[in-house]
Motif scaffolding. Structure first.
Motif, mmCIF file in Angstrom:
data_model
loop_
_atom_site.group_PDB
_atom_site.id
_atom_site.type_symbol
_atom_site.label_atom_id
_atom_site.label_comp_id
_atom_site.label_asym_id
_atom_site.label_seq_id
_atom_site.Cartn_x
_atom_site.Cartn_y
_atom_site.Cartn_z
ATOM 1 N N ASP A 272 0.844 -1.201 0.000
ATOM 2 C CA ASP A 272 0.000 0.000 0.000
ATOM 3 C C ASP A 272 0.879 1.249 0.000
ATOM 4 O O ASP A 272 1.871 1.336 0.712
ATOM 5 C CB ASP A 272 -0.912 0.007 1.228
ATOM 6 C CG ASP A 272 -0.128 -0.073 2.537
ATOM 7 O OD1 ASP A 272 -0.124 0.888 3.308
ATOM 8 O OD2 ASP A 272 0.504 -1.132 2.758
ATOM 9 N N TRP A 303 2.880 10.664 -10.891
ATOM 10 C CA TRP A 303 1.811 9.665 -10.810
ATOM 11 C C TRP A 303 1.309 9.442 -12.223
ATOM 12 O O TRP A 303 0.595 10.246 -12.796
ATOM 13 C CB TRP A 303 0.709 10.180 -9.896
ATOM 14 C CG TRP A 303 -0.396 9.204 -9.601
ATOM 15 C CD1 TRP A 303 -0.567 7.949 -10.106
ATOM 16 C CD2 TRP A 303 -1.508 9.417 -8.717
ATOM 17 N NE1 TRP A 303 -1.695 7.372 -9.597
ATOM 18 C CE2 TRP A 303 -2.287 8.244 -8.741
ATOM 19 C CE3 TRP A 303 -1.903 10.486 -7.905
ATOM 20 C CZ2 TRP A 303 -3.459 8.128 -7.977
ATOM 21 C CZ3 TRP A 303 -3.061 10.373 -7.160
ATOM 22 C CH2 TRP A 303 -3.831 9.205 -7.188
ATOM 23 N N ASP A 305 0.127 6.176 -15.289
ATOM 24 C CA ASP A 305 -0.847 5.090 -15.366
ATOM 25 C C ASP A 305 -0.415 3.843 -14.611
ATOM 26 O O ASP A 305 -1.238 2.972 -14.313
ATOM 27 C CB ASP A 305 -1.100 4.717 -16.835
ATOM 28 C CG ASP A 305 -1.833 5.811 -17.585
ATOM 29 O OD1 ASP A 305 -2.475 6.657 -16.918
ATOM 30 O OD2 ASP A 305 -1.757 5.832 -18.829
ATOM 31 N N GLY A 307 1.351 4.056 -11.603
ATOM 32 C CA GLY A 307 1.396 4.338 -10.179
ATOM 33 C C GLY A 307 2.349 5.476 -9.858
ATOM 34 O O GLY A 307 2.626 6.347 -10.686
ATOM 35 N N GLY A 381 2.536 1.463 -6.188
ATOM 36 C CA GLY A 381 1.249 1.403 -6.880
ATOM 37 C C GLY A 381 0.482 2.702 -6.735
ATOM 38 O O GLY A 381 0.967 3.677 -6.170
ATOM 39 N N HIS A 382 -0.718 2.724 -7.253
ATOM 40 C CA HIS A 382 -1.567 3.899 -7.095
ATOM 41 C C HIS A 382 -1.855 4.094 -5.611
ATOM 42 O O HIS A 382 -2.161 3.141 -4.899
ATOM 43 C CB HIS A 382 -2.864 3.714 -7.885
ATOM 44 C CG HIS A 382 -2.642 3.515 -9.352
ATOM 45 N ND1 HIS A 382 -2.176 4.513 -10.180
ATOM 46 C CD2 HIS A 382 -2.794 2.409 -10.145
ATOM 47 C CE1 HIS A 382 -2.050 4.049 -11.407
ATOM 48 N NE2 HIS A 382 -2.418 2.778 -11.420
ATOM 49 N N ASN A 384 -3.107 4.521 -1.908
ATOM 50 C CA ASN A 384 -4.311 4.269 -1.131
ATOM 51 C C ASN A 384 -4.742 5.524 -0.396
ATOM 52 O O ASN A 384 -5.931 5.786 -0.240
ATOM 53 C CB ASN A 384 -4.061 3.144 -0.118
ATOM 54 C CG ASN A 384 -3.623 1.856 -0.767
ATOM 55 O OD1 ASN A 384 -2.533 1.783 -1.315
ATOM 56 N ND2 ASN A 384 -4.460 0.824 -0.710
ATOM 57 N N LYS A 457 -7.408 11.406 -11.003
ATOM 58 C CA LYS A 457 -6.690 10.232 -10.513
ATOM 59 C C LYS A 457 -7.306 9.708 -9.219
ATOM 60 O O LYS A 457 -7.391 8.497 -9.009
ATOM 61 C CB LYS A 457 -5.206 10.562 -10.328
ATOM 62 C CG LYS A 457 -4.491 10.770 -11.664
ATOM 63 C CD LYS A 457 -2.995 10.832 -11.522
ATOM 64 C CE LYS A 457 -2.323 10.903 -12.891
ATOM 65 N NZ LYS A 457 -2.520 9.667 -13.682
ATOM 66 N N THR A 460 -10.389 7.773 -10.301
ATOM 67 C CA THR A 460 -10.065 6.529 -11.009
ATOM 68 C C THR A 460 -9.586 5.446 -10.063
ATOM 69 O O THR A 460 -9.946 4.262 -10.220
ATOM 70 C CB THR A 460 -8.968 6.796 -12.067
ATOM 71 O OG1 THR A 460 -9.454 7.764 -13.000
ATOM 72 C CG2 THR A 460 -8.606 5.509 -12.809
ATOM 73 N N HIS A 461 -8.805 5.817 -9.044
ATOM 74 C CA HIS A 461 -8.148 4.815 -8.204
ATOM 75 C C HIS A 461 -8.689 4.749 -6.779
ATOM 76 O O HIS A 461 -8.193 3.960 -5.976
ATOM 77 C CB HIS A 461 -6.638 5.081 -8.171
ATOM 78 C CG HIS A 461 -6.018 5.093 -9.542
ATOM 79 N ND1 HIS A 461 -5.895 3.949 -10.308
ATOM 80 C CD2 HIS A 461 -5.545 6.105 -10.306
ATOM 81 C CE1 HIS A 461 -5.336 4.260 -11.473
ATOM 82 N NE2 HIS A 461 -5.122 5.548 -11.503
ATOM 83 N N THR A 463 -8.574 6.793 -4.268
ATOM 84 C CA THR A 463 -7.648 7.260 -3.240
ATOM 85 C C THR A 463 -8.364 8.178 -2.257
ATOM 86 O O THR A 463 -9.094 9.079 -2.660
ATOM 87 C CB THR A 463 -6.469 8.023 -3.881
ATOM 88 O OG1 THR A 463 -5.858 7.191 -4.863
ATOM 89 C CG2 THR A 463 -5.444 8.416 -2.830
#
Length: 571
Positions: A272, A303, A305, A307, A381-382, A384, A457, A460-461, A463
């Motif tokens: 994470d 950031w 695509d 991450g 990664g993207h 959290n 973003k 999309t993710h 967050t």
């Protein structure tokens, strides 16, 4: 960073540290390996520098020197002094920090339509740039027999990184570039190196004709977006090179849908990822250097695509009042291959981090692998979670609050913290400091462009964003007390492990964000800042005052053609 935030002491289990070291030892990440075991001299023609820049006369070019040879050059050139443990220390002369009023962009098409002109991005005519550039090239051709070239990368993500070339006359500035940018792993990797951007550091050139050129002083740091070049004159400060490339990343990446951010980042054992935004003194560097998590980077990230990715191959930390007790990770990173700037060295060879007679902005740069539990890939990664850190000296913001997507954009654009009495001459009461994106000095495009991209973003993710106050509670500065380190860490931990979402929240009547009613490790009166004040009417008046400051500051982000986030601010 304040002494209070320097007091955060962290620990991690021996098993975690052991696994981290094992991970580092087995890594073959390109940004952690030095290029070559001994140097090979190049020429300006073999590297194409003569045709690309006009620099033709230096007879010797040292390119991507290994650390031992950098040290040899620094000592032979007598550019500084060696500390007791082998760290090299230099003085940057008159300028011990960036010179923001001397930073310029060439005003020309097509970049003039993208740049956000104003106090941060100041334009100069192409003729002025040509004048300064010609003086820099002439200096190298007339006065420099040997020069140093660093060829490497800005960005650990192969798809989003940029090739950067840093040309310097001083070995220690080559050392700085080697520490801060990403080092190629082999000579073959840079055999046909084509720079996306070149900085010519001509720090010894002084622009005596600055008044005729319409400049602010005899110092000039000028960027030519169309030519993909920058020239530095009149200042020796190393940070101009680092932040210069960061400013360019803030130009290139968002135009291609990649977010550029002034933040630190770390990664948990389960992968994470978290980002920490915050201005000086809020705890950004300290809180992200968590021994229980892997450090991705401490200052600049992108950031894309895939991450999160670090822009840099090193760290650039303040050293004022540094101690092993309060910040062991940074303290232990200061050893051979690190580079101290403007630190006073005592007669016994030990750095005196408490001595600010030269400047309070004493610094150290070091390769990131000097931190035990760094993330070798430089990527995550993207995210959290995103944490916006503020030091609220008015004492009205809660220690932690959950933000909606719109509120997150409002606070991202506000970039709020507060200075306290005594930190600067003339500051006698808490003073708000707003800096768009928590780094307005480096935003080359209009701030709302970064906010719009960040909002996409987040959506999309999935967050989550939180605002954490490391400042005062129970009253403003001089009445209340500083938020306890234990409470701040409890807030951060609850965000990182997700447990904060398991509690109940109430909505703040003025700012609208959600405040937890209970949280392990944080007294309930502290969670609700109004309850922590004995003078409830005083709290209400101060909160209204601060809300008004937010609203007044935000008016500059409202204009035709940009997204208006005003509705997500205080009522």
């Amino acid at each position: 960073m304040s002494a209070m935030m320097r007091g955060i002491t962290l620990s991690a289990s021996p098993a975690f540290r052991s696994s981290a070291r094992s991970k580092l030892a087995s890594s073959s990440s390109p940004w952690m390996v030095h290029l070559g075991k001994k140097s090979t001299m190049a020429t300006v023609s073999s590297l194409g520098i003569d045709k690309a820049t006009g620099i033709t006369k230096p007879t010797t070019v040292y390119r991507n020197l290994p650390y031992p040879e950098v040290f040899e050059h620094e000592t032979k050139n007598k550019e500084g002094e060696v500390t007791k443990n082998g760290t090299y220390c230099v003085s940057t002369g008159q300028f011990t920090g960036r010179s923001p009023k001397d930073k310029y962009f060439v005003q020309q098409a097509p970049s003039d339509k993208n740049l956000d002109w104003g106090k941060v991005n100041v334009g100069v005519a192409p003729e002025v740039y040509k004048n300064i550039y010609a003086k820099a090239v002439k200096h190298y051709n007339d006065n420099v027999d040997k020069m140093y070239v660093f060829d490497g990368y800005c960005g650990t993500s192969p798809k989003s990184r940029k090739n950067v070339r840093i040309i310097t006359e001083l070995a220690w500035q080559h050392h700085f570039a080697k520490n801060m940018f990403i080092r190629p792993e082999s000579e073959a990797e840079v055999a046909d190196f084509k720079p996306d951007f070149t900085i010519i550091n001509a720090c010894k050139v002084v622009n005596d004709d600055y008044k005729e050129l319409g400049l602010n002083s005899d110092v000039a740091v000028v960027f030519n977006v169309e030519e993909n070049k920058a020239v530095i004159t009149g200042t020796w400060y190393g940070g101009e090179m680092k932040k210069g490339i960061f400013s360019m990343m803030n130009y290139w990446l968002p135009l291609n849908g990649v977010m550029a951010m002034h933040c630190s980042a770390n990664k948990g054992k389960n992968g994470d990822t978290a980002l920490f935004f915050g201005l000086s003194g809020t705890g950004k560097t300290t809180l992200s250097a968590d021994p229980a998590r892997y450090l991705i980077g401490d200052d600049e990230h992108g950031w894309d695509d895939d991450g999160i990715f670090n822009f840099e191959g090193g760290c650039y930390a303040k050293t004022v009042n540094l101690s092993h007790e309060n910040e062991p990770e940074i303290y232990d990173a200061i050893k051979r291959d690190a580079l101290l700037e403007n630190v006073i060295i005592k007669d016994n060879g030990e750095p005196d981090y408490a001595d600010v007679s030269r400047t309070e902005n004493t610094r150290v740069s070091y390769p990131i692998y000097h931190i035990d539990n760094y993330e070798p890939s430089g990527m995550g990664g993207h995210p959290n979670s995103i944490i916006f850190l503020t030091c609220d000296a008015f004492g009205v913001l809660p220690p932690v609050s959950r933000l909606s997507a719109g509120q997150a954009m409002y606070h991202f654009l506000s970039g709020y913290t507060a200075k306290v009495a005594g930190t600067e001459r003339g500051v006698t009461e808490p003073t708000p400091n707003f800096s768009a994106g928590f780094g307005a000095a480096f935003l080359t495009l209009h701030p709302t462009m970064y906010a719009d991209l960040l909002q996409k973003k987040l959506a999309t993710h999935g967050t989550q964003c939180f605002l954490i106050n490391t400042g005062w509670t129970g009253g403003g500065y001089g009445v209340g007390k500083r938020m306890s380190i234990k409470a701040t860490r409890a807030c951060v931990d609850s965000v990182l492990d997700g447990s904060i979402n398991n509690t109940k929240f109430f909505s703040d009547k003025v700012f609208g964000f959600e405040v937890p009613t209970e949280l392990p490790g944080v007294p309930s009166k502290v969670l609700n800042p109004r309850e922590a004040w004995s003078d409830k009417a005083g709290y209400d008046a101060t909160q209204t005052k601060l809300a008004g400051m937010f609203k007044q500051n935000f008016t500059k982000f409202v204009k035709p053609g940009v997204t208006d986030y005003t509705a997500f601010g205080p009522k």
